[in-house]
Design a protein around this motif. Structure first.
Motif, short mmCIF file in Angstrom:
data_model
loop_
_atom_site.label_atom_id
_atom_site.label_comp_id
_atom_site.label_asym_id
_atom_site.label_seq_id
_atom_site.Cartn_x
_atom_site.Cartn_y
_atom_site.Cartn_z
N TYR A 24 25.85 -24.86 -24.78
CA TYR A 24 26.71 -24.89 -23.60
C TYR A 24 28.08 -25.47 -23.93
O TYR A 24 29.12 -24.88 -23.63
CB TYR A 24 26.05 -25.70 -22.48
CG TYR A 24 26.97 -26.01 -21.33
CD1 TYR A 24 27.30 -25.03 -20.40
CD2 TYR A 24 27.53 -27.28 -21.19
CE1 TYR A 24 28.16 -25.30 -19.34
CE2 TYR A 24 28.38 -27.55 -20.15
CZ TYR A 24 28.70 -26.57 -19.23
OH TYR A 24 29.55 -26.85 -18.19
N ASP A 26 29.48 -25.90 -26.90
CA ASP A 26 30.17 -25.13 -27.91
C ASP A 26 30.85 -23.92 -27.27
O ASP A 26 32.01 -23.61 -27.58
CB ASP A 26 29.20 -24.66 -29.00
CG ASP A 26 29.92 -23.95 -30.13
OD1 ASP A 26 30.87 -24.54 -30.68
OD2 ASP A 26 29.56 -22.80 -30.43
N ARG A 27 30.16 -23.25 -26.37
CA ARG A 27 30.76 -22.11 -25.68
C ARG A 27 31.94 -22.57 -24.82
O ARG A 27 32.98 -21.92 -24.78
CB ARG A 27 29.72 -21.41 -24.81
CG ARG A 27 30.31 -20.23 -24.05
CD ARG A 27 29.27 -19.42 -23.38
NE ARG A 27 28.49 -18.72 -24.41
CZ ARG A 27 27.36 -18.10 -24.18
NH1 ARG A 27 26.86 -18.08 -22.98
NH2 ARG A 27 26.73 -17.48 -25.16
N LYS A 28 31.77 -23.71 -24.14
CA LYS A 28 32.84 -24.25 -23.31
C LYS A 28 34.07 -24.58 -24.17
O LYS A 28 35.21 -24.29 -23.81
CB LYS A 28 32.35 -25.50 -22.59
CG LYS A 28 33.32 -26.08 -21.60
CD LYS A 28 32.69 -27.27 -20.89
CE LYS A 28 33.68 -27.88 -19.95
NZ LYS A 28 33.13 -29.06 -19.28
N ARG A 30 34.86 -23.28 -27.18
CA ARG A 30 35.45 -22.06 -27.75
C ARG A 30 36.23 -21.24 -26.73
O ARG A 30 37.17 -20.55 -27.08
CB ARG A 30 34.38 -21.19 -28.38
CG ARG A 30 33.84 -21.77 -29.66
CD ARG A 30 32.72 -20.90 -30.18
NE ARG A 30 32.13 -21.47 -31.35
CZ ARG A 30 32.21 -20.92 -32.56
NH1 ARG A 30 32.86 -19.80 -32.73
NH2 ARG A 30 31.65 -21.50 -33.59
N ASN A 31 35.82 -21.29 -25.48
CA ASN A 31 36.51 -20.53 -24.44
C ASN A 31 37.71 -21.26 -23.87
O ASN A 31 38.42 -20.72 -23.04
CB ASN A 31 35.54 -20.15 -23.32
CG ASN A 31 34.53 -19.12 -23.77
OD1 ASN A 31 34.79 -18.35 -24.68
ND2 ASN A 31 33.37 -19.12 -23.16
#
Length: 135
Positions: A24, A26-28, A30-31
């Protein structure tokens, strides 16, 4: 007694939660549109800090708190630079720490035991020039 299968299920559940947490964030990260910009800025700051390590400004010699802060800062910078492979920069910072240390002989003994012989020899060569800067 708690059955082993219940402990196994609890451990697996905790592992899955941890992995979900990592995914979660890591995605946050990267975005995030500013992530790359902040990453570049932090790299520039780190690189400029390494390049400007040639001249160190000594603190007020009458202020013990400033001297202690300077001492710990120089020890930390010296260790970080040595770990990063910048032997000369690390030796510079360690020599400034020795110059401001209250008990330099004890610090030299500790450094002699912890540093490789080549690095310690460079440190001993650097000390007289640091003593001249201090005065």
């Amino acid at each position: 007694m708690i059955p082993k299968s219940a402990l196994g299920i609890a451990a697996a559940g905790a592992g899955i939660c941890f992995i979900g947490y990592c995914v979660y964030f890591d995605r946050k990260r990267r975005n995030d549109p500013n992530f790359k910009q902040r990453l570049r800025e932090s790299k520039k700051a780190r690189n400029s800090g390494k390049k400007s390590s040639g001249l160190t400004e000594l603190p007020d010699l009458t202020n013990p708190e400033a001297m202690q802060k300077f001492f710990f800062q120089e020890i930390q910078l010296g260790e970080e630079l040595l770990a990063a492979g910048d032997i000369e920069g690390g030796v510079d910072h360690l020599s400034y720490a020795i110059a401001t240390c209250g008990q330099p002989q004890q610090l030299l003994q500790v450094l002699q035991q912890t540093l490789p012989p080549q690095v310690f020899a460079l440190l001993l060569e650097k000390l007289p020039t640091v003593g001249q800067v201090k005065c």
